[in-house]
Design a protein around this motif. Structure first.
Motif, mmCIF file in Angstrom:
data_model
loop_
_atom_site.group_PDB
_atom_site.id
_atom_site.type_symbol
_atom_site.label_atom_id
_atom_site.label_comp_id
_atom_site.label_asym_id
_atom_site.label_seq_id
_atom_site.Cartn_x
_atom_site.Cartn_y
_atom_site.Cartn_z
ATOM 1 N N ALA A 145 94.805 8.811 7.154
ATOM 2 C CA ALA A 145 95.349 10.163 7.107
ATOM 3 C C ALA A 145 96.543 10.179 6.161
ATOM 4 O O ALA A 145 97.499 9.427 6.333
ATOM 5 C CB ALA A 145 95.776 10.605 8.502
ATOM 6 N N VAL A 146 96.488 11.029 5.148
ATOM 7 C CA VAL A 146 97.461 10.999 4.058
ATOM 8 C C VAL A 146 98.243 12.301 3.994
ATOM 9 O O VAL A 146 97.669 13.388 4.053
ATOM 10 C CB VAL A 146 96.745 10.752 2.711
ATOM 11 C CG1 VAL A 146 97.726 10.820 1.554
ATOM 12 C CG2 VAL A 146 96.042 9.400 2.730
ATOM 13 N N GLU A 147 99.563 12.178 3.861
ATOM 14 C CA GLU A 147 100.433 13.326 3.620
ATOM 15 C C GLU A 147 100.627 13.480 2.110
ATOM 16 O O GLU A 147 100.537 12.511 1.364
ATOM 17 C CB GLU A 147 101.809 13.125 4.253
ATOM 18 C CG GLU A 147 101.811 12.784 5.724
ATOM 19 C CD GLU A 147 103.200 12.376 6.184
ATOM 20 O OE1 GLU A 147 104.187 12.989 5.716
ATOM 21 O OE2 GLU A 147 103.301 11.431 6.980
ATOM 22 N N VAL A 148 100.929 14.705 1.665
ATOM 23 C CA VAL A 148 101.209 14.960 0.256
ATOM 24 C C VAL A 148 102.678 15.302 0.100
ATOM 25 O O VAL A 148 103.225 16.108 0.853
ATOM 26 C CB VAL A 148 100.341 16.117 -0.289
ATOM 27 C CG1 VAL A 148 100.654 16.384 -1.758
ATOM 28 C CG2 VAL A 148 98.861 15.799 -0.121
ATOM 29 N N ALA A 149 103.340 14.658 -0.858
ATOM 30 C CA ALA A 149 104.766 14.899 -1.092
ATOM 31 C C ALA A 149 105.086 14.664 -2.559
ATOM 32 O O ALA A 149 104.287 14.102 -3.314
ATOM 33 C CB ALA A 149 105.616 13.992 -0.208
ATOM 34 N N SER A 150 106.280 15.104 -2.963
ATOM 35 C CA SER A 150 106.719 14.934 -4.351
ATOM 36 C C SER A 150 108.056 14.227 -4.458
ATOM 37 O O SER A 150 108.320 13.573 -5.467
ATOM 38 C CB SER A 150 106.820 16.305 -5.039
ATOM 39 O OG SER A 150 105.579 16.963 -5.068
ATOM 40 N N GLY A 151 108.931 14.375 -3.463
ATOM 41 C CA GLY A 151 110.295 13.881 -3.570
ATOM 42 C C GLY A 151 110.495 12.463 -3.105
ATOM 43 O O GLY A 151 109.655 11.873 -2.417
ATOM 44 N N ALA A 152 111.661 11.901 -3.453
ATOM 45 C CA ALA A 152 111.980 10.514 -3.120
ATOM 46 C C ALA A 152 112.226 10.328 -1.628
ATOM 47 O O ALA A 152 111.955 9.251 -1.082
ATOM 48 C CB ALA A 152 113.215 10.075 -3.904
ATOM 49 N N GLY A 153 112.718 11.349 -0.957
ATOM 50 C CA GLY A 153 113.048 11.206 0.453
ATOM 51 C C GLY A 153 111.875 10.805 1.308
ATOM 52 O O GLY A 153 112.007 10.038 2.265
ATOM 53 N N ALA A 154 110.702 11.319 0.956
ATOM 54 C CA ALA A 154 109.520 11.033 1.761
ATOM 55 C C ALA A 154 109.076 9.580 1.641
ATOM 56 O O ALA A 154 108.341 9.081 2.490
ATOM 57 C CB ALA A 154 108.371 11.950 1.335
ATOM 58 N N LEU A 155 109.530 8.892 0.597
ATOM 59 C CA LEU A 155 109.088 7.511 0.369
ATOM 60 C C LEU A 155 109.770 6.503 1.282
ATOM 61 O O LEU A 155 109.252 5.403 1.491
ATOM 62 C CB LEU A 155 109.368 7.100 -1.083
ATOM 63 C CG LEU A 155 108.615 7.844 -2.186
ATOM 64 C CD1 LEU A 155 109.107 7.372 -3.543
ATOM 65 C CD2 LEU A 155 107.129 7.633 -2.066
ATOM 66 N N ILE A 156 110.918 6.850 1.799
ATOM 67 C CA ILE A 156 111.780 5.863 2.444
ATOM 68 C C ILE A 156 111.091 5.151 3.597
ATOM 69 O O ILE A 156 111.160 3.923 3.719
ATOM 70 C CB ILE A 156 113.088 6.532 2.921
ATOM 71 C CG1 ILE A 156 113.878 7.023 1.702
ATOM 72 C CG2 ILE A 156 113.913 5.558 3.750
ATOM 73 C CD1 ILE A 156 115.113 7.827 2.043
ATOM 74 N N ASP A 157 110.402 5.892 4.467
ATOM 75 C CA ASP A 157 109.779 5.243 5.617
ATOM 76 C C ASP A 157 108.252 5.247 5.524
ATOM 77 O O ASP A 157 107.560 5.102 6.530
ATOM 78 C CB ASP A 157 110.222 5.899 6.919
ATOM 79 C CG ASP A 157 109.851 7.365 6.986
ATOM 80 O OD1 ASP A 157 109.451 7.929 5.950
ATOM 81 O OD2 ASP A 157 109.949 7.954 8.083
ATOM 82 N N ALA A 158 107.711 5.390 4.306
ATOM 83 C CA ALA A 158 106.258 5.360 4.138
ATOM 84 C C ALA A 158 105.765 3.918 4.093
ATOM 85 O O ALA A 158 106.360 3.068 3.422
ATOM 86 C CB ALA A 158 105.864 6.094 2.864
ATOM 87 N N ASP A 159 104.701 3.637 4.810
ATOM 88 C CA ASP A 159 104.093 2.309 4.778
ATOM 89 C C ASP A 159 103.196 2.126 3.557
ATOM 90 O O ASP A 159 103.080 1.036 3.012
ATOM 91 C CB ASP A 159 103.247 2.081 6.038
ATOM 92 C CG ASP A 159 104.062 2.247 7.307
ATOM 93 O OD1 ASP A 159 105.125 1.624 7.393
ATOM 94 O OD2 ASP A 159 103.632 3.010 8.198
ATOM 95 N N TRP A 160 102.556 3.218 3.153
ATOM 96 C CA TRP A 160 101.579 3.183 2.059
ATOM 97 C C TRP A 160 101.870 4.357 1.140
ATOM 98 O O TRP A 160 101.984 5.501 1.605
ATOM 99 C CB TRP A 160 100.178 3.280 2.652
ATOM 100 C CG TRP A 160 98.998 3.291 1.703
ATOM 101 C CD1 TRP A 160 98.273 2.216 1.276
ATOM 102 C CD2 TRP A 160 98.375 4.451 1.124
ATOM 103 N NE1 TRP A 160 97.239 2.639 0.462
ATOM 104 C CE2 TRP A 160 97.284 4.003 0.355
ATOM 105 C CE3 TRP A 160 98.640 5.821 1.180
ATOM 106 C CZ2 TRP A 160 96.449 4.873 -0.356
ATOM 107 C CZ3 TRP A 160 97.824 6.691 0.475
ATOM 108 C CH2 TRP A 160 96.743 6.214 -0.274
ATOM 109 N N VAL A 161 102.022 4.089 -0.127
ATOM 110 C CA VAL A 161 102.306 5.142 -1.104
ATOM 111 C C VAL A 161 101.277 5.048 -2.215
ATOM 112 O O VAL A 161 100.985 3.972 -2.734
ATOM 113 C CB VAL A 161 103.719 5.004 -1.694
ATOM 114 C CG1 VAL A 161 103.940 6.008 -2.816
ATOM 115 C CG2 VAL A 161 104.773 5.183 -0.608
ATOM 116 N N PHE A 162 100.721 6.205 -2.571
ATOM 117 C CA PHE A 162 99.694 6.259 -3.609
ATOM 118 C C PHE A 162 100.022 7.357 -4.604
ATOM 119 O O PHE A 162 100.491 8.434 -4.244
ATOM 120 C CB PHE A 162 98.322 6.538 -2.988
ATOM 121 C CG PHE A 162 97.254 6.880 -3.995
ATOM 122 C CD1 PHE A 162 96.573 5.874 -4.666
ATOM 123 C CD2 PHE A 162 96.948 8.203 -4.280
ATOM 124 C CE1 PHE A 162 95.598 6.189 -5.603
ATOM 125 C CE2 PHE A 162 95.974 8.528 -5.217
ATOM 126 C CZ PHE A 162 95.292 7.511 -5.878
#
Length: 402
Positions: free
Chosen positions: A68-85
């Protein structure tokens, strides 16, 4: 997040296609249950159909990878993400946006801390080196060959390289579109403008380079190869190759002649295709042509149905290599039209034989019985229908008037 999870994956293309499903699954398995997954839409966020691309990508990861994937653009969302694509779009647009929003700094921090899974493909993969190829500006707008400053994720790993996806592209047909549409002439020119310590890391289409940030190993997966190139000299690592990160560093410095210490078999998946969509389209067209030539109606239908099934498998693909799904659908429509025209593959003579043969035989019997007037009437009817009768010593023969 499991302690062992720390991986950077760079893909040459096919990031949301069936060819990369098992690569994605293998990465996600390393993250344990329920990882927080984030899709950075920046490279294509300027496009009018950005929401559609995101929806297709989310559907791909949900259906094919179980993520299940969330969509984001900003740096803040990356901080606690386990998987980034992040994947297709414009490298230069992504660079401009990521510098302005500190996404580049956060991506560098992820790689530098050896944490989580970071998967960057196509346009996003272009951005990760010391310099980036502004592919649209050069190939489609006509700008002079030049580099843009990259976000430089790989220097944290001791790799001062530029990453070139679509390295083995052949879409140009009559002109050279290798090296992300640069071709040899432009790449050779641009290499001379790189810093002395920089090398090129080329990744073929439908190919992934998986860097284990903790074990410091590099594995090539997928259909193609990874190439380390420095001023025209290159070392090629086919799929299944494994080397240490320190060995890749030496190659980037210009040490040549290295061969991988081991090869691993790509992780198999029963339904993973061995062909790209373009290859499947070509195969289906060839089977259709062969079936048309030998008059095999069942094989004609099978070729059309197989192509439709392949298009369904690739429906979530966000790339447009070699025309992509839209081009495949155009071919499907063409084959359907041809199928309609070839619905009855028999020759006109074969189609008419069940009607004409009995009439010709009837005429013969009438002549033997002396009913010449009636026999001539049968002949006249057949002649009006385009059937020419020739009486020979072996009996009557008929043909269609051309």
């Amino acid at each position: 997040m499991p302690e062992k999870a720390g991986v950077l994956v760079l893909m040459g293309s096919g990031e949301t296609s069936p060819t990369m499903v098992e690569v994605h699954r293998a990465v996600v398995r390393r993250l344990g249950r329920g990882p927080r997954a984030l899709l950075l839409d920046t490279p294509y966020a300027f496009q009018e159909n950005a929401a559609e691309i995101s929806a297709r990508a989310r559907r791909y990861f949900a259906d094919s990878v179980g993520l299940a994937v969330e969509v984001a653009s900003g740096a803040g969302a990356l901080i606690d993400a386990d998987w980034v694509f992040s994947g297709p779009g414009s490298p230069t647009y992504a660079l401009d946006q990521w510098r302005a929003s500190e996404v580049g700094a956060e991506l560098r921090a992820r790689v530098g801390s050896r944490s989580g899974a970071t998967v960057l493909a196509s346009a996003a993969a272009c951005t990760v080196g010391v310099a980036a190829v502004p592919v649209y500006e050069i190939y489609k707008v006509g700008a002079e060959p030049h580099w843009r400053e990259g976000i430089d994720l790989l220097s944290a790993l001791g790799l001062p390289v530029v990453v070139i996806p679509h390295y083995d592209n052949t879409e140009g047909g009559t002109h050279d579109t290798r090296f992300c549409y640069l071709g040899e002439r432009r790449l050779s020119q641009m290499e001379r403008e790189l810093p002395e310590e920089a090398a090129v890391l080329g990744i073929d289409e439908h190919t992934a380079v998986e860097i284990d940030l903790r074990a410091e190993t590099v594995t090539v997966r997928g259909r193609g190869s990874m190439t380390v190139r420095r001023q025209g000299a290159q070392t090629v690592f086919p799929t299944g190759s494994v080397l240490g990160l320190d060995e890749l560093r030496e190659l980037a410095k210009g040490v040549t002649g290295f061969v991988p210490a081991e090869r691993v078999a790509p992780e198999a998946e029963e339904d993973a295709p061995s062909a790209t969509l373009a290859e499947s389209v070509h195969q289906c067209e060839s089977r259709f042509d062969d079936a048309a030539e030998c008059g095999d109606s069942a094989a004609l239908s099978e070729a059309v149905l197989q192509l439709e099934a392949e298009i369904s498998r690739w429906a979530a693909d966000t790339e447009e290599d070699e025309g992509g799904v839209d081009q495949a659908r155009a071919v499907l429509r063409h084959l359907v039209v041809r199928l309609g025209r070839l619905a009855d593959l028999r020759s006109p003579r074969d189609r008419l034989a069940p009607l004409v043969d009995p009439l010709v035989a009837l005429r013969g019997r009438l002549r033997k019985e002396g009913a010449y007037e009636t026999a001539d009437a049968v002949r006249e009817v057949l002649t009006e229908g385009g059937v020419v009768i020739e009486d020979t010593s072996q009996g009557p023969r008929w043909s269609l008037r051309s």
